[in-house]
Design a protein around this motif. Structure first.
Motif, PDB file in Angstrom:
ATOM      1  N   GLU A  86       0.808  -1.223   0.000  1.00  0.00           N
ATOM      2  CA  GLU A  86       0.000   0.000   0.000  1.00  0.00           C
ATOM      3  C   GLU A  86       0.841   1.273   0.000  1.00  0.00           C
ATOM      4  O   GLU A  86       0.362   2.331  -0.370  1.00  0.00           O
ATOM      5  CB  GLU A  86      -0.938  -0.007   1.208  1.00  0.00           C
ATOM      6  N   GLU A  87       2.094   1.177   0.425  1.00  0.00           N
ATOM      7  CA  GLU A  87       2.976   2.342   0.485  1.00  0.00           C
ATOM      8  C   GLU A  87       3.720   2.567  -0.832  1.00  0.00           C
ATOM      9  O   GLU A  87       4.660   3.350  -0.877  1.00  0.00           O
ATOM     10  CB  GLU A  87       3.982   2.152   1.623  1.00  0.00           C
ATOM     11  N   ASN A  88       3.316   1.851  -1.883  1.00  0.00           N
ATOM     12  CA  ASN A  88       3.974   1.904  -3.196  1.00  0.00           C
ATOM     13  C   ASN A  88       5.433   1.474  -3.130  1.00  0.00           C
ATOM     14  O   ASN A  88       6.290   2.019  -3.828  1.00  0.00           O
ATOM     15  CB  ASN A  88       3.852   3.284  -3.843  1.00  0.00           C
ATOM     16  N   HIS A  89       5.708   0.491  -2.274  1.00  0.00           N
ATOM     17  CA  HIS A  89       7.013  -0.149  -2.251  1.00  0.00           C
ATOM     18  C   HIS A  89       6.893  -1.429  -3.064  1.00  0.00           C
ATOM     19  O   HIS A  89       5.862  -2.100  -3.036  1.00  0.00           O
ATOM     20  CB  HIS A  89       7.453  -0.475  -0.827  1.00  0.00           C
ATOM     21  N   PHE A  90       7.952  -1.761  -3.766  1.00  0.00           N
ATOM     22  CA  PHE A  90       7.951  -2.923  -4.635  1.00  0.00           C
ATOM     23  C   PHE A  90       8.968  -3.936  -4.140  1.00  0.00           C
ATOM     24  O   PHE A  90      10.113  -3.578  -3.857  1.00  0.00           O
ATOM     25  CB  PHE A  90       8.287  -2.519  -6.078  1.00  0.00           C
ATOM     26  N   LYS A  91       8.535  -5.181  -4.014  1.00  0.00           N
ATOM     27  CA  LYS A  91       9.443  -6.287  -3.711  1.00  0.00           C
ATOM     28  C   LYS A  91       9.638  -7.012  -5.036  1.00  0.00           C
ATOM     29  O   LYS A  91       8.708  -7.578  -5.596  1.00  0.00           O
ATOM     30  CB  LYS A  91       8.857  -7.237  -2.675  1.00  0.00           C
ATOM     31  N   VAL A  92      10.863  -6.950  -5.555  1.00  0.00           N
ATOM     32  CA  VAL A  92      11.165  -7.487  -6.872  1.00  0.00           C
ATOM     33  C   VAL A  92      12.114  -8.665  -6.715  1.00  0.00           C
ATOM     34  O   VAL A  92      13.192  -8.526  -6.136  1.00  0.00           O
ATOM     35  CB  VAL A  92      11.794  -6.396  -7.766  1.00  0.00           C
TER      36      VAL A  92
END
Length: 115
Positions: A86-92
Motif C-alpha cells: 500500500e505504500e507503493n514499495h515494490f518487492k522485486v
C-alpha cells in the motif's frame, strides 16, 4: 500354551505387515519429493509476501524507474516476480546471469527501502 504360541505368531505377523507398509511409503520417487519441496517453498514465499503486506503484480506493472535501477546496478538481471504494498514499495525477485537470485525492496523511484 498352544494359544500363547499362536497369539505370538499372529502378533509378529501383523507387526511385519505394518513394517512393510512403512518401507513402501518411505521409498517415494526422488523426483516427487523434490517437486513437493519446491511447491512447499513456493507456498512459503507466497505466504511471506502476503504477511509483509505485499501482493503480487505483473512484472509489466513495475515502474520504469525500478527497472532502470535494476538494469544499471545488476546488468543482465531478470525480474521473475514483483509484489507491491500500500505504500507503493515494490518487492522485486531478481535472477542474475550467474544463477544467483534474490529480492529487492525499492520505492516507486528505485530507491532502496529499509525493512
Amino acid at each position: 500354551m498352544k494359544k500363547l504360541f499362536i497369539t505370538a505368531v499372529f502378533a509378529l505377523g501383523s507387526l511385519t505387515a505394518f513394517a512393510q507398509v512403512d518401507e513402501a511409503t518411505e521409498a517415494q520417487d526422488p523426483a516427487t519429493e523434490t517437486q513437493e519441496q519446491a511447491t512447499e517453498a513456493q507456498d512459503a514465499a507466497t505466504q511471506a509476501a502476503a504477511q509483509d503486506g505485499f501482493s503480487e503484480i505483473a512484472v509489466e506493472e513495475v515502474p520504469e524507474a525500478v527497472t532502470s535501477m535494476i538494469e544499471t546496478n545488476y546488468p543482465g538481471a531478470t525480474i521473475n516476480k514483483a509484489h507491491k504494498n500500500e505504500e507503493n514499495h515494490f518487492k522485486v525477485e531478481v535472477s542474475l546471469e550467474d544463477g544467483t537470485s534474490g529480492a529487492l525492496i525499492v520505492d516507486e523511484e528505485g530507491n532502496a527501502v529499509e525493512q
